[in-house]
Motif scaffolding. Structure first.
Motif, PDB file in Angstrom:
ATOM      1  N   THR A  26       0.821  -1.156   0.201  1.00  0.00           N
ATOM      2  CA  THR A  26       0.015   0.453  -0.162  1.00  0.00           C
ATOM      3  C   THR A  26       1.203   1.269  -0.250  1.00  0.00           C
ATOM      4  N   GLN A  27       2.131   0.927  -0.067  1.00  0.00           N
ATOM      5  CA  GLN A  27       2.967   2.380   0.052  1.00  0.00           C
ATOM      6  C   GLN A  27       2.969   3.323  -1.091  1.00  0.00           C
ATOM      7  N   ALA A  28       2.374   2.673  -2.747  1.00  0.00           N
ATOM      8  CA  ALA A  28       2.266   3.825  -3.445  1.00  0.00           C
ATOM      9  C   ALA A  28       1.017   4.675  -3.400  1.00  0.00           C
ATOM     10  N   ALA A  29      -0.533   4.093  -3.150  1.00  0.00           N
ATOM     11  CA  ALA A  29      -1.128   4.519  -2.207  1.00  0.00           C
ATOM     12  C   ALA A  29      -1.078   5.851  -0.913  1.00  0.00           C
ATOM     13  N   ARG A  30       0.035   5.593  -0.271  1.00  0.00           N
ATOM     14  CA  ARG A  30       0.098   6.227   0.694  1.00  0.00           C
ATOM     15  C   ARG A  30       1.293   7.560   0.317  1.00  0.00           C
ATOM     16  N   ASP A  31       1.760   7.172  -0.539  1.00  0.00           N
ATOM     17  CA  ASP A  31       2.528   8.066  -1.723  1.00  0.00           C
ATOM     18  C   ASP A  31       1.839   9.285  -2.006  1.00  0.00           C
ATOM     19  N   ALA A  32       1.054   9.083  -2.725  1.00  0.00           N
ATOM     20  CA  ALA A  32       0.244   9.629  -3.570  1.00  0.00           C
ATOM     21  C   ALA A  32      -0.403  10.379  -2.577  1.00  0.00           C
ATOM     22  N   MET A  33      -1.456   9.889  -1.311  1.00  0.00           N
ATOM     23  CA  MET A  33      -2.373  10.674  -0.891  1.00  0.00           C
ATOM     24  C   MET A  33      -1.192  12.279  -0.825  1.00  0.00           C
ATOM     25  N   GLU A  57       0.580  18.410   6.770  1.00  0.00           N
ATOM     26  CA  GLU A  57      -0.384  17.446   7.420  1.00  0.00           C
ATOM     27  C   GLU A  57      -1.353  18.760   8.065  1.00  0.00           C
ATOM     28  N   SER A  58      -1.020  19.357   8.219  1.00  0.00           N
ATOM     29  CA  SER A  58      -2.460  20.024   8.566  1.00  0.00           C
ATOM     30  C   SER A  58      -3.062  20.083   7.413  1.00  0.00           C
ATOM     31  N   ALA A  59      -3.507  19.969   6.413  1.00  0.00           N
ATOM     32  CA  ALA A  59      -4.131  20.184   5.399  1.00  0.00           C
ATOM     33  C   ALA A  59      -4.892  18.398   5.640  1.00  0.00           C
ATOM     34  N   ARG A  60      -3.532  17.332   6.043  1.00  0.00           N
ATOM     35  CA  ARG A  60      -4.419  15.910   5.993  1.00  0.00           C
ATOM     36  C   ARG A  60      -5.242  16.215   6.978  1.00  0.00           C
ATOM     37  N   ARG A  61      -5.177  16.647   8.075  1.00  0.00           N
ATOM     38  CA  ARG A  61      -5.773  16.837   9.723  1.00  0.00           C
ATOM     39  C   ARG A  61      -6.860  17.193   9.340  1.00  0.00           C
TER      40      ARG A  61
END
Length: 81
Positions: A26-33, A57-61
């Motif tokens: 699942t690394q490729a998906a995490r990198d894309a996110m 990180e703020s945008a992700r949260r």
């Protein structure tokens, strides 16, 4: 449940049963996110990498907080209905 849905679930469970390194799979998906949030906060890559990471990180949260809010609203609406 439809046959198609059952077949998809069987396929997914079989895949994960045969996957040695789930994290690598699942690394490729995490990198894309991660790139998605970096693109959102600094599309032209003008910020220093450390500042871009903090903002991403703020945008992700914020993204996940919005999802949590929508989920809570949906559950509340179902309870009322």
């Amino acid at each position: 449940m439809s046959d198609r849905k059952q077949i998809a679930k069987i396929a997914a469970r079989t895949r994960w049963a045969n996957t040695e390194d789930r994290s690598a799979a699942t690394q490729a998906a995490r990198d894309a996110m991660a790139r998605k949030f970096e693109d959102q906060v600094d599309p032209e890559r003008k910020l220093p990498a450390d500042e871009r990471a903090i903002r991403a990180e703020s945008a992700r949260r914020a993204h996940y907080q919005r999802l949590a809010l929508k989920s809570a609203q949906s559950r509340r609406a179902k309870r009322i209905a």
